[in-house]
Design an enzyme around this catalytic site. Structure first.
Site, PDB file in Angstrom:
ATOM      1  N   GLU A 108      13.322  75.979  34.267  1.00  0.00           N
ATOM      2  CA  GLU A 108      14.081  76.767  35.094  1.00  0.00           C
ATOM      3  C   GLU A 108      15.206  77.430  34.519  1.00  0.00           C
ATOM      4  O   GLU A 108      16.140  77.064  33.642  1.00  0.00           O
ATOM      5  CB  GLU A 108      14.881  76.052  36.202  1.00  0.00           C
ATOM      6  CG  GLU A 108      14.294  76.050  37.600  1.00  0.00           C
ATOM      7  CD  GLU A 108      15.169  75.089  38.331  1.00  0.00           C
ATOM      8  OE1 GLU A 108      16.502  75.625  38.783  1.00  0.00           O
ATOM      9  OE2 GLU A 108      14.802  74.002  38.391  1.00  0.00           O
ATOM     10  N   CYS A 130      22.345  80.251  38.775  1.00  0.00           N
ATOM     11  CA  CYS A 130      21.223  80.841  38.597  1.00  0.00           C
ATOM     12  C   CYS A 130      20.750  81.614  39.475  1.00  0.00           C
ATOM     13  O   CYS A 130      20.267  82.822  39.323  1.00  0.00           O
ATOM     14  CB  CYS A 130      20.350  80.325  37.687  1.00  0.00           C
ATOM     15  SG  CYS A 130      19.709  78.982  38.631  1.00  0.00           S
TER      16      CYS A 130
HETATM   17  C1  UN1 Z   1      20.889  76.966  38.587  1.00  0.00           C
HETATM   18  O1  UN1 Z   1      22.115  77.528  38.903  1.00  0.00           O
HETATM   19  O2  UN1 Z   1      20.790  76.864  37.444  1.00  0.00           O
HETATM   20  O3  UN1 Z   1      19.871  77.254  45.113  1.00  0.00           O
HETATM   21  C2  UN1 Z   1      19.955  76.636  39.627  1.00  0.00           C
HETATM   22  C3  UN1 Z   1      20.995  77.345  44.364  1.00  0.00           C
HETATM   23  C4  UN1 Z   1      21.052  76.337  43.335  1.00  0.00           C
HETATM   24  C5  UN1 Z   1      20.798  76.828  41.804  1.00  0.00           C
HETATM   25  C6  UN1 Z   1      20.438  75.834  40.909  1.00  0.00           C
HETATM   26  N1  UN1 Z   1      19.785  75.123  43.584  1.00  0.00           N
HETATM   27  O4  UN1 Z   1      22.108  77.936  44.397  1.00  0.00           O
END
Ligand code: UN1
Length: 493
Positions: A253, A287
């Site tokens: 990810e 992210c």
């Molecule tokens: C990340 O920032 O690495 O939906 C993923 C969201 C979080 C994002 C996590 N689950 O904002």
């Protein structure tokens, strides 16, 4: 079971938890050179030290995780699931010190830290239920889990819980910035009855991750972090086979340059609230966060004026204070990188506006007006929002530019026109599309999270396909949809 932030007693309890925490040393033992972990909001506050795992410790963990793999795999899924649920209960029982530790080690605001503990517990319960709903298929064996500092509890535990639930033993490398909350989580799991040899914590920087990924005993890798590191891992795994002769799976990810499109039919007040949350919550260090806001020309002046006004109201500062909206970024180096991008954009002639922020590891919420998607150039992991205006006739070109970027993580759309929604959503590849809401805070089990292209490999975290990737052989997926037994949290909003 939530903590009500409108309640005075709860606020007093949280303040006391943070105060008690500052008197506490979270140092972990180990043979390597100790790494000092300091509060990003206040560098004088030493949270503890965590030694990097030495090569000898990595080797010992690999040997132990390999030796323990058959016994852990042989345990009935229901027994593994019970153990993870006990760990979820223990995690919730310990939520006050964990919230305080997240504030102190990772600079999380109180609402963010509370949501993160809840999300971590959701992951444990969701994957526990998923493991029980799955047919008995052998696991991979020892799996390396490499996690980021921005969700040092929820993503760390989400990866670990999934790998364990599927029947794998785990070598977990937390981000070098946030090993202490990971160590606290591992202690809770072991105290809940998880065999020590089934889960090993190996703090450290890239060398530790590379040593794990490069070891032939490792049968699978779960990674959340940058696209650049995912590429390195992918290259390291290329050509390697599992004991069953399959390519060693990588679940990655990574990042995104996430956009939101706002047409002239959108409700401006709603847009402003959702943009603030999407771009500036967590100081933009998700992210999933919004990086480029695209506003239809006719609505732009009014909407951007409202947004500027709202940005001036954001309180930037100590995340331990309930009034704070935007806390610090994780390190001075992160701050300098973000501010370097802003200075570079200013140098190129783009208009930059910033609100006030204290000295230290803080970045003021920033607005940069750009002319096209490609002007942004890179993922900036902080509270920096690029905005661009588009004309109705230029909508398809805009959507094509967004798609051409190659990332496909989150995307937002604000419109009240059904036809526009259908038109736009058909043209933008993104793992998670959000309509008329903010674009952060995916909820375990309800909105599985993850992207494709430069943003990741899938399967989505917190979704029904995730555990299947952590098995040695393909699984009949129709029976994998493990629903949560109880209500799903508003974990991460
Ligand atoms: C990340 O920032 O690495 O939906 C993923 C969201 C979080 C994002 C996590 N689950 O904002």
């Amino acid at each position: 079971a939530g903590l009500d932030l409108a309640d005075e007693d709860t606020l007093a309890m949280l303040a006391a938890a943070v105060r008690d925490n500052r008197a506490r040393d979270w140092s972990t033992p180990g043979a390597g050179a100790p790494r000092e972990i300091r509060n990003p909001a206040d560098r004088r506050d030493l949270v503890g030290t965590a030694p990097d795992a030495t090569p000898a410790e990595v080797e010992a963990a690999l040997a132990a995780a390999t030796a323990a793999a058959p016994a852990w795999a042989a345990m009935p899924a229901a027994a593994r699931a019970d153990l993870l649920r006990r760990a979820a209960d223990a995690l919730e029982a310990a939520r006050l010190p964990l919230v305080a530790l997240l504030v102190r080690e990772a600079g999380k605001t109180l609402p963010n830290a509370i949501g993160e503990v809840r999300e971590a517990a959701d992951f444990l319960r969701y994957y526990a239920a998923g493991a029980e709903a799955m047919p008995e298929v052998p696991p991979l064996g020892p799996v390396a889990c490499i996690s980021p500092w921005n969700f040092p509890l929820a993503i760390f535990l989400g990866q670990v819980a999934a790998a364990l639930a599927a029947g794998n033993t785990v070598l977990a490398k937390p981000a070098e910035e946030t090993p202490l909350v990971a160590a606290a989580a591992v202690r809770l799991l072991h105290e809940a009855g998880l065999p020590r040899a089934a889960l090993h914590l190996l703090p450290g920087a890239g060398e530790v991750g590379a040593a794990l990924v490069g070891d032939a005993r490792v049968q699978g890798v779960v990674f959340t972090g940058s696209t650049a590191v995912a590429r390195l891992i992918n290259a390291q795994l290329a050509g390697r086979l599992t004991a069953d002769g399959q390519p060693v799976p990588l679940i990655a990810e990574t990042g995104g340059i996430n956009a939101m499109v706002v047409d002239s039919s959108a409700l401006a007040e709603q847009v402003v609230a959702d943009v603030l949350a999407s771009a500036f919550d967590s100081a933009g260090q998700r992210c999933s966060a919004l990086r480029i806001l695209c506003v239809q020309e006719e609505a732009a002046d009014r909407l951007l004026a409202m947004l500027r006004g709202a940005m001036r109201e954001l309180a930037v500062g100590d995340p331990a204070r309930i009034e704070t909206d935007v806390g610090p970024v994780i390190t001075e180096a992160a701050r300098d990188d973000i501010l370097g991008h802003v200075a570079g954009m200013r140098g190129l002639g783009f208009a930059v506006e910033q609100v006030a922020a204290p000295d230290g590891c803080f970045v003021p919420p920033t607005l940069i007006e750009v002319g096209r998607i490609a002007d942004v150039g890179r993922e900036v992991f902080g509270p920096v929002l690029h905005v661009l205006r588009y004309r109705r006739e230029g909508l398809d070109r805009l959507l094509a530019e967004i798609a051409a970027g190659g990332h496909a993580l989150t995307f937002g759309l604000h419109t009240r026109l059904d036809a526009t929604a259908a038109h736009v959503l058909a043209r933008v590849p993104a793992g998670n599309c959000y309509v008329n809401r903010n674009i952060i805070g995916a909820t375990v089990g309800v909105q599985p999270f993850g992207g494709s292209g430069l943003s990741g490999t899938g399967p989505k975290a917190g979704g029904p396909l995730y555990l299947a990737r952590l098995k040695a052989r393909p699984v009949a997926l129709s029976v994998v949809a493990g629903d949560l037994a109880g209500p799903v949290g508003e974990s991460n909003r």
